[in-house]
Design a protein around this motif. Structure first.
Motif, PDB file in Angstrom:
ATOM      1  N   PRO A 207      -3.635   5.337  -6.978  1.00  0.00           N
ATOM      2  CA  PRO A 207      -4.868   5.792  -7.643  1.00  0.00           C
ATOM      3  C   PRO A 207      -5.201   4.916  -8.854  1.00  0.00           C
ATOM      4  O   PRO A 207      -4.300   4.405  -9.527  1.00  0.00           O
ATOM      5  CB  PRO A 207      -4.532   7.227  -8.081  1.00  0.00           C
ATOM      6  CG  PRO A 207      -3.388   7.639  -7.206  1.00  0.00           C
ATOM      7  CD  PRO A 207      -2.614   6.405  -6.915  1.00  0.00           C
ATOM      8  N   ASP A 208      -6.482   4.765  -9.125  1.00  0.00           N
ATOM      9  CA  ASP A 208      -6.917   3.918 -10.235  1.00  0.00           C
ATOM     10  C   ASP A 208      -6.370   4.392 -11.576  1.00  0.00           C
ATOM     11  O   ASP A 208      -6.128   3.571 -12.475  1.00  0.00           O
ATOM     12  CB  ASP A 208      -8.444   3.876 -10.295  1.00  0.00           C
ATOM     13  CG  ASP A 208      -9.046   3.053  -9.163  1.00  0.00           C
ATOM     14  OD1 ASP A 208      -8.297   2.267  -8.551  1.00  0.00           O
ATOM     15  OD2 ASP A 208     -10.254   3.215  -8.884  1.00  0.00           O
ATOM     16  N   GLU A 209      -6.181   5.699 -11.709  1.00  0.00           N
ATOM     17  CA  GLU A 209      -5.688   6.211 -12.989  1.00  0.00           C
ATOM     18  C   GLU A 209      -4.236   5.802 -13.264  1.00  0.00           C
ATOM     19  O   GLU A 209      -3.750   5.948 -14.386  1.00  0.00           O
ATOM     20  CB  GLU A 209      -5.824   7.735 -13.064  1.00  0.00           C
ATOM     21  CG  GLU A 209      -5.094   8.510 -11.983  1.00  0.00           C
ATOM     22  CD  GLU A 209      -5.980   8.777 -10.777  1.00  0.00           C
ATOM     23  OE1 GLU A 209      -5.659   9.734 -10.034  1.00  0.00           O
ATOM     24  OE2 GLU A 209      -6.984   8.063 -10.593  1.00  0.00           O
ATOM     25  N   LYS A 210      -3.551   5.314 -12.241  1.00  0.00           N
ATOM     26  CA  LYS A 210      -2.181   4.843 -12.437  1.00  0.00           C
ATOM     27  C   LYS A 210      -2.107   3.323 -12.575  1.00  0.00           C
ATOM     28  O   LYS A 210      -1.015   2.748 -12.597  1.00  0.00           O
ATOM     29  CB  LYS A 210      -1.285   5.306 -11.282  1.00  0.00           C
ATOM     30  CG  LYS A 210      -0.865   6.774 -11.385  1.00  0.00           C
ATOM     31  CD  LYS A 210       0.211   7.113 -10.403  1.00  0.00           C
ATOM     32  CE  LYS A 210       0.806   8.484 -10.687  1.00  0.00           C
ATOM     33  NZ  LYS A 210       1.617   8.509 -11.917  1.00  0.00           N
ATOM     34  N   LYS A 211      -3.264   2.682 -12.676  1.00  0.00           N
ATOM     35  CA  LYS A 211      -3.313   1.237 -12.862  1.00  0.00           C
ATOM     36  C   LYS A 211      -3.824   0.914 -14.268  1.00  0.00           C
ATOM     37  O   LYS A 211      -4.731   1.577 -14.769  1.00  0.00           O
ATOM     38  CB  LYS A 211      -4.235   0.582 -11.835  1.00  0.00           C
ATOM     39  CG  LYS A 211      -3.824   0.784 -10.380  1.00  0.00           C
ATOM     40  CD  LYS A 211      -4.846   0.141  -9.442  1.00  0.00           C
ATOM     41  CE  LYS A 211      -4.501   0.377  -7.987  1.00  0.00           C
ATOM     42  NZ  LYS A 211      -5.508  -0.231  -7.058  1.00  0.00           N
TER      43      LYS A 211
ATOM     44  N   LYS B 154       1.340  -1.431 -14.789  1.00  0.00           N
ATOM     45  CA  LYS B 154       0.577  -2.058 -15.883  1.00  0.00           C
ATOM     46  C   LYS B 154       0.770  -3.571 -15.819  1.00  0.00           C
ATOM     47  O   LYS B 154       1.892  -4.065 -15.649  1.00  0.00           O
ATOM     48  CB  LYS B 154       1.049  -1.546 -17.246  1.00  0.00           C
ATOM     49  CG  LYS B 154       0.236  -2.091 -18.428  1.00  0.00           C
ATOM     50  CD  LYS B 154       0.727  -1.502 -19.734  1.00  0.00           C
ATOM     51  CE  LYS B 154      -0.109  -1.993 -20.919  1.00  0.00           C
ATOM     52  NZ  LYS B 154      -1.484  -1.464 -20.895  1.00  0.00           N
TER      53      LYS B 154
ATOM     54  N   THR C  29      -3.404  -0.774  -2.799  1.00  0.00           N
ATOM     55  CA  THR C  29      -4.535   0.009  -2.288  1.00  0.00           C
ATOM     56  C   THR C  29      -4.221   1.492  -2.174  1.00  0.00           C
ATOM     57  O   THR C  29      -5.144   2.314  -2.103  1.00  0.00           O
ATOM     58  CB  THR C  29      -4.950  -0.531  -0.909  1.00  0.00           C
ATOM     59  OG1 THR C  29      -3.814  -0.510  -0.024  1.00  0.00           O
ATOM     60  CG2 THR C  29      -5.470  -1.960  -1.025  1.00  0.00           C
TER      61      THR C  29
ATOM     62  N   SER D 148       0.828  -1.212   0.000  1.00  0.00           N
ATOM     63  CA  SER D 148       0.000   0.000   0.000  1.00  0.00           C
ATOM     64  C   SER D 148       0.860   1.260   0.000  1.00  0.00           C
ATOM     65  O   SER D 148       0.352   2.353  -0.262  1.00  0.00           O
ATOM     66  CB  SER D 148      -0.927   0.000   1.215  1.00  0.00           C
ATOM     67  OG  SER D 148      -0.191   0.144   2.419  1.00  0.00           O
TER      68      SER D 148
ATOM     69  N   LEU E 192      -2.813  -5.656  -8.736  1.00  0.00           N
ATOM     70  CA  LEU E 192      -3.540  -4.391  -8.645  1.00  0.00           C
ATOM     71  C   LEU E 192      -4.374  -4.308  -7.372  1.00  0.00           C
ATOM     72  O   LEU E 192      -4.556  -3.227  -6.809  1.00  0.00           O
ATOM     73  CB  LEU E 192      -4.434  -4.205  -9.877  1.00  0.00           C
ATOM     74  CG  LEU E 192      -3.709  -4.107 -11.229  1.00  0.00           C
ATOM     75  CD1 LEU E 192      -4.705  -3.800 -12.347  1.00  0.00           C
ATOM     76  CD2 LEU E 192      -2.615  -3.043 -11.200  1.00  0.00           C
ATOM     77  N   ASP E 193      -4.870  -5.449  -6.889  1.00  0.00           N
ATOM     78  CA  ASP E 193      -5.647  -5.449  -5.644  1.00  0.00           C
ATOM     79  C   ASP E 193      -4.783  -5.158  -4.434  1.00  0.00           C
ATOM     80  O   ASP E 193      -5.278  -4.665  -3.409  1.00  0.00           O
ATOM     81  CB  ASP E 193      -6.343  -6.804  -5.463  1.00  0.00           C
ATOM     82  CG  ASP E 193      -7.433  -7.049  -6.496  1.00  0.00           C
ATOM     83  OD1 ASP E 193      -7.986  -6.055  -7.013  1.00  0.00           O
ATOM     84  OD2 ASP E 193      -7.710  -8.225  -6.806  1.00  0.00           O
TER      85      ASP E 193
ATOM     86  N   THR F 240       2.473   4.569  -4.054  1.00  0.00           N
ATOM     87  CA  THR F 240       1.413   5.562  -4.274  1.00  0.00           C
ATOM     88  C   THR F 240       1.558   6.357  -5.561  1.00  0.00           C
ATOM     89  O   THR F 240       0.597   7.007  -5.991  1.00  0.00           O
ATOM     90  CB  THR F 240       1.363   6.546  -3.101  1.00  0.00           C
ATOM     91  OG1 THR F 240       2.641   7.187  -2.966  1.00  0.00           O
ATOM     92  CG2 THR F 240       1.024   5.828  -1.789  1.00  0.00           C
TER      93      THR F 240
END
Length: 424
Positions: A370-374, A344, A367, A336, A363-364, A339
């Motif tokens: 941010p979602d935009e970096k996944k 990818k 935590t 976690s 990806l899980d 950050t």
């Protein structure tokens, strides 16, 4: 099994088969045999040629043989291989393109330590050289490392990656292929706490077992069906007197190769039968499709016993990465804490080694990211090898990877990708 005798017995069997092949090839090639043409001699010669080459390649580290490439200015760039960091169990090497104009982003390719040499990524390196300063983790064969160099397990592997990332600095993009995926993720998380500024800009994880139980395969089932004691007794041997690592406990490359081949024994048997037929007809060459593939596939290296056993126990059985319970150097790694590193995931739909879902589980764990970096990509119809080499890689995955890097390069401007030709 943990005796030098068993290690040397395998090497003796390999050496004998190589000798038998060379003898058959030489016998059938005598000019005297041409006086009385006999198809049987053509078959003997062909069998000997294929057999000698097959068993000789098992103990030879392949050369990188990186060809020159033409850049976007139309200039040919000659590539040389330089060692940046030298360590007992593996080096960080750099593929330097001569007289290159302009600054290219740095890319660290983390090669697997799972039986084959880092040269398994040769085609991947060639395809990425026009767009990057490419660095690769070049792991050493454990049989050549003296016992005095000490141990090397999954924690040591992770700390090597930490040091390599620190050496290259923060403006680096990292791609891990197959086995090192979970440990590369752990190294990045380790840096996130210890030295956040040394983290890479992006992390691309290609077909690796972050959570082996997310979609079990034959590989993961084997890990669960045997105990650690059984593995140690069945798989671990001592290096014989022939090599510098004499006495070191290893998982021998020849034993690993037997396991690789057994997974697709019918396919390999057919491939070698067809190659003998082609050799008898005079249709083979040093660089035909069969030899190009098997010269690399058959070249295997020993792993230290502690690396192999700790991988099975901690990554596959205990799932320490998947449970976010991995400890390195006495410190618990917390995923976690990642950050700001773009991540990818790349998986192959037909991957029977690290099946879809095993790598995506990363990806899980992130935590704090941010979602935009996944990002994630599942390549239709691609097997394990196809997601980092071959047509699927060249035509689909590589362009997506370049876009991902360009979008996460900070002040580096996106580049127009050079065209990559097919490499057979």
């Amino acid at each position: 099994m943990k005796y030098m005798m068993t290690y040397d017995l395998m090497e003796t069997a390999r050496n004998t088969n190589q000798w038998l092949g060379a003898t058959a090839h030489a016998f059938a090639s005598y000019p005297f045999m041409s006086m009385m043409p006999n198809p049987a001699m053509d078959w003997v010669k062909a069998w000997g040629e294929v057999t000698e080459r097959t068993f000789a390649r098992m103990v030879v580290k392949p050369d990188w043989n990186i060809p020159s490439f033409t850049d976007e200015q139309g200039k040919d760039r000659v590539v040389s291989v330089n060692t940046v960091v030298e360590r007992p169990f593996g080096d960080l090497i750099h593929f330097h393109a001569s007289n290159r104009k302009g600054k290219k982003p740095k890319l660290l390719l983390v090669a697997p330590m799972s039986g084959h040499y880092a040269t398994l990524l040769r085609k991947t390196v060639i395809s990425l050289l026009p767009d990057f300063e490419v660095y690769v983790t070049d792991w050493h064969n454990a049989r050549d490392i003296p016992v005095s160099a000490g141990k090397f397990d999954v924690e040591d592997y992770t700390l090597y990656l930490v040091d390599f990332m620190k050496e290259l600095g923060p403006d680096t993009h990292v791609m891990a292929v197959c086995q090192p995926v979970p440990l590369t993720l752990a190294a990045t998380a380790y840096l996130a706490e210890e030295d956040p500024k040394a983290q890479p800009r992006s992390l691309t994880l290609v077909g690796g077992p972050v959570d082996p139980d997310a979609n079990p395969t034959e590989v993961t089932d084997f890990g669960h069906s045997v105990t650690m004691g059984q593995l140690e007794q069945m798989m671990i041997q001592r290096v014989g007197f022939k090599y510098d690592g004499v006495g070191r406990m290893v998982y021998p490359g020849l034993l690993q190769l037997a396991s690789f081949i057994s997974m697709n024994s019918e396919m390999h048997s057919t491939a070698f039968r067809d190659q003998i037929i082609r050799a008898a007809k005079g249709e083979t060459s040093d660089h035909d499709r069969h030899n190009t593939f098997y010269d690399e596939y058959l070249a295997v290296m020993d792993m230290t016993s502690e690396f192999y056993l700790s991988t099975v126990e901690r990554i596959f059985k205990n799932r320490e990465i998947a449970k976010n319970e991995f400890v390195v150097n006495g410190r618990k790694v917390d995923f976690s804490k990642i950050t700001n590193v773009a991540v990818k995931i790349v998986e192959g739909e037909e991957d029977d080694i690290s099946a879809p879902g095993q790598c995506l589980a990363a990806l899980d764990l992130l935590t704090g990211l941010p979602d935009e970096k996944k990002a994630a990509h599942l390549e239709p119809g691609a097997g394990h090898y196809g997601i980092f080499a071959g047509k699927s890689w060249r035509n689909n995955i590589r362009p997506l990877f370049l876009e991902f890097v360009a979008a996460n390069s900070g002040d580096q401007k996106p580049r127009k990708s050079a065209k990559v030709v097919s490499i057979n």
